[in-house]
Design a protein around this motif. Structure first.
Motif, PDB file in Angstrom:
ATOM      1  N   LEU A 194      42.332  34.114  46.408  1.00 36.74           N
ATOM      2  CA  LEU A 194      43.390  33.790  45.462  1.00 36.74           C
ATOM      3  C   LEU A 194      44.031  32.455  45.819  1.00 36.74           C
ATOM      4  N   VAL A 215      48.976  34.788  40.433  1.00 36.40           N
ATOM      5  CA  VAL A 215      48.827  35.761  39.347  1.00 36.40           C
ATOM      6  C   VAL A 215      50.043  35.672  38.425  1.00 36.40           C
ATOM      7  N   GLN A 240      51.502  37.034  34.359  1.00 34.41           N
ATOM      8  CA  GLN A 240      51.349  37.698  33.067  1.00 34.41           C
ATOM      9  C   GLN A 240      51.706  36.694  31.978  1.00 34.41           C
ATOM     10  N   VAL A 248      52.299  39.313  44.420  1.00 37.33           N
ATOM     11  CA  VAL A 248      51.062  39.947  44.877  1.00 37.33           C
ATOM     12  C   VAL A 248      51.273  40.480  46.289  1.00 37.33           C
ATOM     13  N   VAL A 292      49.122  44.247  42.293  1.00 46.73           N
ATOM     14  CA  VAL A 292      50.090  43.590  41.417  1.00 46.73           C
ATOM     15  C   VAL A 292      50.734  44.649  40.528  1.00 46.73           C
ATOM     16  N   VAL A 334      46.916  39.217  31.888  1.00 44.28           N
ATOM     17  CA  VAL A 334      47.260  38.705  33.210  1.00 44.28           C
ATOM     18  C   VAL A 334      46.211  37.677  33.618  1.00 44.28           C
ATOM     19  N   ALA A 342      44.640  35.366  36.729  1.00 38.54           N
ATOM     20  CA  ALA A 342      44.536  35.234  38.185  1.00 38.54           C
ATOM     21  C   ALA A 342      43.797  33.941  38.497  1.00 38.54           C
TER      22      ALA A 342
END
Length: 290
Positions: free
Chosen positions: A111, A117, A119, A129, A138, A151, A153
């Motif tokens: 990540l 991350v 929304q 996270v 999450v 969402v 990522a």
């Protein structure tokens, strides 16, 4: 109050409304955020509604975001009924509660370190996270029936062999409100990548819309940070970028609000509290046309 709400949430969808029309003059904003975290730990959703122009949108947004709720701006009393109706319509659509996204990454995949991350539908929220036992978790909160939750990522992928490969696996953990306390799991969904020696871009219009929604939000956030530091020129420039992004999305209402704020700053004018709140709201969502 949160403890009492938690006591009554058995076999129910637990949502609370935080109404404010002013600053927190008799308390501690950090304590408010801690209480929002406590509410989230009890699987409660907090919706923050600001009335008028003299409330702190920064704190209200953080409270709503932490507890997976919605931030609303009610400029005039006659707007209240419509906004409450919109929120109650959402609540009536809730079918699953206490949902979490579980993300497992393949080797050579990680990540992004900063805000990985977010929304973007129904509202834009930067999602925290947590990593546990090599899995990323999450919180999504309540999920609505027949209403998408989108969402994004941000993954960094190292060099992979040519061909098809699974870079991640997704799963949703959730509860059925009629049987609370029992963790249920969706099927595991693989995220596959096709690795080719010569890449030809194949942009997806729907994904592009979601990326633009996040860009609009982050551009507006940067503008507000610059404005708070006294950089009016920088703030105006970022608001113009956000307005152009909104136009790319077809979000004309947001583009109008964002460009108006940018124009005022360029003219040496101060943004009113109302302007700032409208700017915040349009950065987080797509306004419906009247």
């Amino acid at each position: 109050g949160i403890t009492e709400l938690a006591k009554g949430k058995e076999e129910t969808i637990s949502q609370a409304f935080l109404l404010t029309d002013g600053e927190n003059e008799h308390g501690d904003n950090d304590r408010c955020l801690k209480l929002a975290e406590l509410a989230a730990s009890y699987n409660l959703t907090l919706n923050a509604l600001g009335f008028g122009d003299h409330w702190n949108q920064d704190i209200a947004e953080k409270i709503a975001d932490i507890a997976s709720g919605t931030l609303s701006y009610i400029e005039k009393p006659e707007d209240a009924v419509g906004e409450f109706s919109r929120l109650f319509d959402r609540i009536q659509l809730v079918g699953l509660t206490n949902a979490y996204l579980l993300l497992s990454l393949a080797p050579k995949v990680r990540l992004a370190e900063l805000k990985p991350v977010a929304q973007v539908v129904p509202d834009t929220i930067e999602l925290p996270v947590i990593e546990e036992s090599g899995q990323f978790i999450v919180r999504l909160g309540d999920l609505m029936v027949d209403a998408p939750r989108v969402v994004l990522a941000n993954l960094y992928i190292g060099q992979l062999a040519v061909g098809n490969t699974t870079v991640a696996r997704l799963q949703i953990r959730y509860e059925n409100p009629t049987n609370p306390g029992e963790d249920l799991f969706s099927d595991t969904i693989p995220v596959d990548a096709v690795v080719a020696p010569n890449v030809q871009p194949q942009p997806n219009d729907q994904v592009q819309q979601h990326v633009l929604a996040l860009a609009k939000y982050r551009q507006t956030q940067i503008a507000e940070t610059k404005l708070q530091s006294g950089d009016r020129t920088g703030a105006a420039t970022m608001l113009q970028h956000a307005a152009k992004t909104a136009l790319q999305m077809g979000d004309k209402n947001a583009a109008t609000v964002l460009q108006s704020s940018a124009t005022q700053l360029q003219a040496g004018q101060e943004l009113s509290e109302s302007d700032r709140k409208k700017t915040r709201i349009v950065s987080k969502t797509v306004l419906r046309s009247n």
